[in-house]
Design an enzyme around this catalytic site. Sequence first.
Site, mmCIF file in Angstrom:
data_model
loop_
_atom_site.group_PDB
_atom_site.id
_atom_site.type_symbol
_atom_site.label_atom_id
_atom_site.label_comp_id
_atom_site.label_asym_id
_atom_site.label_seq_id
_atom_site.Cartn_x
_atom_site.Cartn_y
_atom_site.Cartn_z
ATOM 1 N N CYS A 2 1.014 -1.147 -0.197
ATOM 2 C CA CYS A 2 0.016 -0.299 -0.167
ATOM 3 C C CYS A 2 1.494 1.037 0.185
ATOM 4 O O CYS A 2 1.846 1.259 0.240
ATOM 5 C CB CYS A 2 -1.578 0.247 1.066
ATOM 6 S SG CYS A 2 -1.482 -1.370 1.558
ATOM 7 N N ARG A 29 3.289 -0.110 -5.656
ATOM 8 C CA ARG A 29 2.829 -0.654 -3.607
ATOM 9 C C ARG A 29 1.576 -1.229 -4.137
ATOM 10 O O ARG A 29 1.871 -2.162 -2.463
ATOM 11 C CB ARG A 29 2.699 0.445 -2.490
ATOM 12 C CG ARG A 29 4.548 1.384 -3.082
ATOM 13 C CD ARG A 29 4.102 2.605 -1.950
ATOM 14 N NE ARG A 29 4.421 1.989 -1.025
ATOM 15 C CZ ARG A 29 5.684 1.749 -0.244
ATOM 16 N NH1 ARG A 29 6.892 1.862 -0.624
ATOM 17 N NH2 ARG A 29 5.927 0.834 1.437
ATOM 18 N N TRP A 71 -3.882 -2.770 -1.545
ATOM 19 C CA TRP A 71 -3.047 -3.385 -1.608
ATOM 20 C C TRP A 71 -3.971 -4.418 -1.225
ATOM 21 O O TRP A 71 -2.975 -4.968 0.658
ATOM 22 C CB TRP A 71 -1.477 -3.803 -2.056
ATOM 23 C CG TRP A 71 -1.171 -5.593 -2.365
ATOM 24 C CD1 TRP A 71 -0.255 -6.233 -3.585
ATOM 25 C CD2 TRP A 71 -0.395 -6.341 -1.286
ATOM 26 N NE1 TRP A 71 -0.497 -7.462 -3.409
ATOM 27 C CE2 TRP A 71 -0.749 -7.238 -2.014
ATOM 28 C CE3 TRP A 71 -0.634 -6.742 -0.072
ATOM 29 C CZ2 TRP A 71 -0.043 -8.628 -2.003
ATOM 30 C CZ3 TRP A 71 -0.215 -8.083 -0.112
ATOM 31 C CH2 TRP A 71 0.268 -9.542 -0.435
ATOM 32 N N ASN A 97 -1.140 1.464 5.938
ATOM 33 C CA ASN A 97 0.123 0.764 5.344
ATOM 34 C C ASN A 97 0.548 -0.450 5.822
ATOM 35 O O ASN A 97 1.192 -0.070 7.841
ATOM 36 C CB ASN A 97 0.949 1.045 4.923
ATOM 37 C CG ASN A 97 2.427 0.544 4.063
ATOM 38 O OD1 ASN A 97 1.638 -0.484 3.720
ATOM 39 N ND2 ASN A 97 3.355 0.551 4.181
ATOM 40 N N GLY A 98 0.639 -2.011 6.368
ATOM 41 C CA GLY A 98 1.032 -2.627 7.227
ATOM 42 C C GLY A 98 -0.234 -3.482 7.892
ATOM 43 O O GLY A 98 -1.075 -3.602 7.030
ATOM 44 N N GLU A 461 15.088 -18.797 -11.137
ATOM 45 C CA GLU A 461 14.817 -17.184 -11.290
ATOM 46 C C GLU A 461 13.447 -16.843 -12.942
ATOM 47 O O GLU A 461 12.568 -15.747 -13.000
ATOM 48 C CB GLU A 461 15.736 -15.769 -11.571
ATOM 49 C CG GLU A 461 15.928 -14.712 -12.240
ATOM 50 C CD GLU A 461 15.234 -13.551 -11.080
ATOM 51 O OE1 GLU A 461 14.870 -14.444 -9.539
ATOM 52 O OE2 GLU A 461 14.620 -12.571 -10.956
ATOM 53 N N LYS A 465 10.365 -14.518 -13.202
ATOM 54 C CA LYS A 465 10.414 -13.890 -14.035
ATOM 55 C C LYS A 465 8.413 -14.489 -15.153
ATOM 56 O O LYS A 465 7.631 -13.644 -15.237
ATOM 57 C CB LYS A 465 10.650 -13.864 -15.417
ATOM 58 C CG LYS A 465 12.045 -13.244 -14.932
ATOM 59 C CD LYS A 465 12.440 -11.945 -13.895
ATOM 60 C CE LYS A 465 11.598 -11.617 -12.642
ATOM 61 N NZ LYS A 465 12.789 -11.158 -11.300
ATOM 62 N N GLU A 468 5.515 -14.133 -12.798
ATOM 63 C CA GLU A 468 4.915 -13.886 -12.537
ATOM 64 C C GLU A 468 4.332 -12.979 -13.046
ATOM 65 O O GLU A 468 3.199 -12.069 -12.787
ATOM 66 C CB GLU A 468 5.567 -12.668 -11.061
ATOM 67 C CG GLU A 468 6.862 -12.317 -11.523
ATOM 68 C CD GLU A 468 7.767 -11.315 -10.755
ATOM 69 O OE1 GLU A 468 6.933 -11.037 -9.445
ATOM 70 O OE2 GLU A 468 9.253 -11.501 -10.726
ATOM 71 N N HIS A 484 13.388 -37.274 -11.150
ATOM 72 C CA HIS A 484 12.716 -37.914 -9.577
ATOM 73 C C HIS A 484 11.419 -37.498 -9.538
ATOM 74 O O HIS A 484 10.903 -37.066 -8.121
ATOM 75 C CB HIS A 484 14.163 -36.906 -7.716
ATOM 76 C CG HIS A 484 15.314 -38.022 -8.054
ATOM 77 N ND1 HIS A 484 15.333 -38.873 -8.005
ATOM 78 C CD2 HIS A 484 16.157 -37.235 -8.501
ATOM 79 C CE1 HIS A 484 16.690 -39.081 -8.315
ATOM 80 N NE2 HIS A 484 17.438 -38.231 -8.821
ATOM 81 N N LYS A 577 5.747 -3.858 -5.862
ATOM 82 C CA LYS A 577 6.558 -3.633 -5.689
ATOM 83 C C LYS A 577 7.780 -3.615 -4.081
ATOM 84 O O LYS A 577 8.708 -4.608 -4.409
ATOM 85 C CB LYS A 577 6.829 -2.440 -6.514
ATOM 86 C CG LYS A 577 8.461 -2.283 -6.574
ATOM 87 C CD LYS A 577 8.966 -3.459 -8.021
ATOM 88 C CE LYS A 577 10.611 -2.863 -8.249
ATOM 89 N NZ LYS A 577 10.848 -4.089 -8.284
#
Length: 582
Positions: A2, A29, A71, A97-98, A461, A465, A468, A484, A577
């Site tokens: 947020c 955010r 968010w 925010n939190g 990675e 990418k 997401e 396996h 972010k």
Amino acid sequence: MCGIVGYSSTSNSIDLSEFVSMIKSLDYRGYDSWGFTFKDKDHLTTEKQVGKIPTPTQKGNATFVIGHTRWATHGKVTEDNTHPHISNSKNISLVHNGIIENYEELKNKLKKEGFTFYGETDTEIIPNLIEFHLRNSKDILEAFKKTLDELEGTFAITFLHNSSNKIFFARRDSPLVVGVDKDALIVSSDVTSFIDRTKNVIYLEDGDYGYINSEIKILNRNKEVHREISKIDWDVDKAKKGDFKHFMLKEISEQVDTVKQSLMQDSELITAVANRIKSSKVYIVACGSSYNAAKAAETEFLKNGLMPRIVHAHEFEQYEKFLSENSTVLAISQSGETLDLIKAVKTAKSRGTQIISIVNVQGSSLSRLSDQNIFMNVGPEICVLSTKSYTAQVAILMLIASALVIKPNQAKQEIEEIIRNIYYLTSESARKYTKELSQILRYSNHIFTIGRGRDYATAMEAALKIKEVSYIHAEGFAGGEIKHGPIAMIEHGTPCIVFVPNKENQDILSNAQELKTRGAFIIGISEKKHEVFDYWIKVVGPDKFSPILRIIPIQALSYYLAVMKGLDPDKPRNLAKSVTVK
Ligand code: M6R
């Protein structure tokens, strides 16, 4: 996550459309919903909307105004759950925010006092708790302090009261800064909201609370405190898209410069960090791509006789009992605000452990908590996906990993030699192949990425990418692991991206064969073309720097997959972010 912003004019009022653009600049955010409240005489007017912030259309001016981009954590994405949240009397409007961990308990207490609630958020209890404490307090600040003392969890808060020409604020474990402009004070989650107005900033500390009006008053543990004004040292143009359609593509392209910039480090500090890794217990702690960057450099550390422990910040609790004054935490973070990492660092610090950080954002919570900082120097990264920050982190870690074997300047030179390879990989002509590949893969349900040794981290990675930003299920595996279990997923045409080194770990070719035999469509990322490939992306450069080079085409592929599917690559769904919640 947020984003919050509160604007208090010291001379001129602000046009509301301008204020909305300030909120919009924080939407990296969170972008589920947004809203604001402004004060006009003794009246508070609030507007809220679900969805991304549109180009501002609001009319009028305001002297005191607070805003929020959300968010969602507690409560669905609805207008009722959108901030600002209004107290029962409608006298208080508040953004947060939190996460308030004891909100249920506080909500029940307030219900018993006759308060009612319209939404599902943890935030809604805060304005009402302030209102409750106002019954027995001499002023708003005292009621606010009593409220803060009851809250458990993390927060950055700002609020307006209709009877006061002040914007109140508080922070605990969530970022909050104050911009000092010539005709306004601006309290915000991040400098991005006011960087085009002022470069003067006050970084608030944990436990700070107070208010802004024509001046700023900050208290901590009931005592007034003074916080210095710092200067932001980056330019607003760096946070603009320029000729690029999206920040993601701009940031991928910038890597030709940013890898080089990341190498501008103090050689003594780099050698000192390497020595600490050799002589003491060093934990490299990070999340997401920053964690993958550490894993990508692990092979080089091990080759050079160094064995740091690489731990996800959210799993670090299990290691805490081993911390002492002789240990070191090397924290890696682009934002410097990732809450899980901040928590780990704070615990380590309380045990006397040395904190060294590889961090991009100067003035961030992490940079201020650390004993020493290695700044990444890549400029603001706006796209939610880490691209240029990832390769910079790998480059810096490679410098550290080499520091005890070769001179830091020689290590820098070696990395600088791959700049021309990066130049080609980020060029339009190289992107032609990834664009073409994205057309082949756009309807896939699954993509598997496979590597061995240092390319295992690249596979992880790469999968992160792809998933997401394109929402295609992607999973990374060590080449040796597929037989396996994961190989059961392979059907005719399943795309498998295989990272093939020039000399090291040639067994990966056998793994590619095993996959192909079961029908997989093999996409090879390598310098040489191999028979097993159905599609080839050429990446030239020494194996040692594979983690920097071989990820670049996958960044571009992920970008094109998103664009081709009509998605916004800069703001993927459900992500933000800075991850400032647990
Ligand atoms: O700011 P940080 O580097 O601490 O962020 C860590 C992760 O949240 C971040 O790398 C995330 O995984 C990115 N979305 C990856 O692209």
